[in-house]
Write an enzyme that holds these catalytic residues in place. Structure first.
Site, mmCIF file in Angstrom:
data_model
loop_
_atom_site.group_PDB
_atom_site.id
_atom_site.type_symbol
_atom_site.label_atom_id
_atom_site.label_comp_id
_atom_site.label_asym_id
_atom_site.label_seq_id
_atom_site.Cartn_x
_atom_site.Cartn_y
_atom_site.Cartn_z
ATOM 1 N N CYS A 165 -28.666 -0.631 -4.229
ATOM 2 C CA CYS A 165 -28.245 -0.641 -5.811
ATOM 3 C C CYS A 165 -29.480 -1.389 -6.495
ATOM 4 C CB CYS A 165 -27.055 -1.343 -6.344
ATOM 5 S SG CYS A 165 -26.685 -1.095 -8.007
ATOM 6 N N CYS A 210 -28.548 -3.421 -9.659
ATOM 7 C CA CYS A 210 -27.897 -4.770 -9.189
ATOM 8 C C CYS A 210 -28.968 -5.456 -8.624
ATOM 9 C CB CYS A 210 -26.824 -4.539 -8.043
ATOM 10 S SG CYS A 210 -25.574 -3.253 -8.218
ATOM 11 N N ASP A 211 -29.906 -5.470 -7.845
ATOM 12 C CA ASP A 211 -30.701 -6.235 -7.255
ATOM 13 C C ASP A 211 -31.949 -6.302 -7.556
ATOM 14 O OD1 ASP A 211 -28.283 -6.878 -5.725
ATOM 15 O OD2 ASP A 211 -28.693 -5.356 -4.167
#
Length: 300
Positions: free
Chosen positions: A131, A134-135
């Protein structure tokens, strides 16, 4: 008999349990692995409103504790079969017996397709991510790679190009499945480079990803030094249990209404297993809220 059976203990399912419990309904939640779902693989979650930093495991534990405080009963078991009775109630066959419920919220989630390489699981959260949204921020100013050839891969590469020093887009074919406009935008972005006709063969790094070995169709290999690898090969929803109760789209995601309701009265879906545009922690908990509220309204 329980009012609401929740299948899946990720953020969507746990949030549904919190809201249903607060509404005074009896709740049983079944989870086959560990509480928190996919979020537990994140060593650090920094995009949840109001909580600047928390580990995925800690967040999962907090959600579970809160759900139990609201009266939810948690069972670590796998639901193997779901049937609907003539009176409208549901029977769920588990590894440990049978549960009966007046309504069901299915939050089975979806798992990312992996590279199926040795050491991949150990490096998740330590250089390998599924992701970018997300990261990506954790790799600011670093060299990273993205694997894939669809819209997700191209979108991830473009997103990461604004954060990282370089982004290498690795695709096994010469042509991309992504929309031509996305491909053209990526080609016009200075710090994105393309390696087509290649596959990732080996991952190196003990505590953190250090480099990759790539191989082309002729069997020639090369080494790529990156600190981050974003795998964008799509996701696999786990909707087999409810396939007889509602429509699934061409990719296997459950079709649902705005209230997360399905084709079957009393059955709701929430989280990554549901067809939608954005699959994030915040959208999962939103689904859990909506599904639980709708289920409570259905029960009256």
């Amino acid at each position: 008999m329980t009012d609401i059976l929740i299948i899946g203990g990720g953020p969507a399912g746990l949030t549904a349990a919190i809201y249903a419990g607060r509404a005074g309904k009896t709740v049983t939640l079944c989870e086959k692995e560990g509480m928190g779902g996919q979020i537990t693989h994140a060593h650090l979650v920094s995009n949840y409103p109001g909580i600047p930093e928390v580990s995925g495991t800690d967040l999962g534990d907090r959600l579970c504790a809160q759900a139990m405080d609201m009266g939810a009963e948690v069972e670590f078991t796998t639901v193997t079969k779901l049937t609907r009775q003539e009176d409208g109630t549901f029977l769920a066959q588990t590894e440990d017996g049978t549960l009966q419920a007046r309504a069901v919220i299915f939050a089975g989630g979806a798992k990312p397709r992996t590279l199926s390489l040795e050491g991949e699981a150990q490096l998740v959260g330590n250089g390998i991510s599924y992701c970018a949204l997300c990261d990506g921020a954790f790799f600011s100013g670093q060299d990273v790679a993205v694997v894939g050839g669809g819209n997700s891969a191209l979108s991830d590469a473009l997103f990461l190009s604004g954060l990282c020093r370089t982004v290498t887009l690795i695709h096994r074919r010469a042509d991309f499945r992504a929309e031509p406009g996305l491909v053209e935008r990526a080609k016009q972005t200075e710090n994105i480079r393309f390696l087509t006709g290649c596959t990732v063969k080996t991952l190196y790094g003990e505590d953190h990803l250090e480099r990759l070995t790539l191989e082309n169709a002729e069997g020639l290999s090369c080494t790529l030094e990156v600190s981050g690898l974003f795998v964008a090969l799509g996701r696999v929803p786990d909707c087999g249990l409810i396939a007889d109760f509602t429509r699934l789209d061409e990719n296997g995601y459950a079709m649902s209404a705005e209230d997360c309701g399905t084709d079957t009265p009393g059955l709701y879906v929430a989280g990554d297993c549901r067809r939608k545009t954005v699959r994030q922690l915040t959208t999962a908990v939103a689904d859990g809220t909506v599904a639980a509220t709708a289920a409570c309204g259905y029960l009256g």
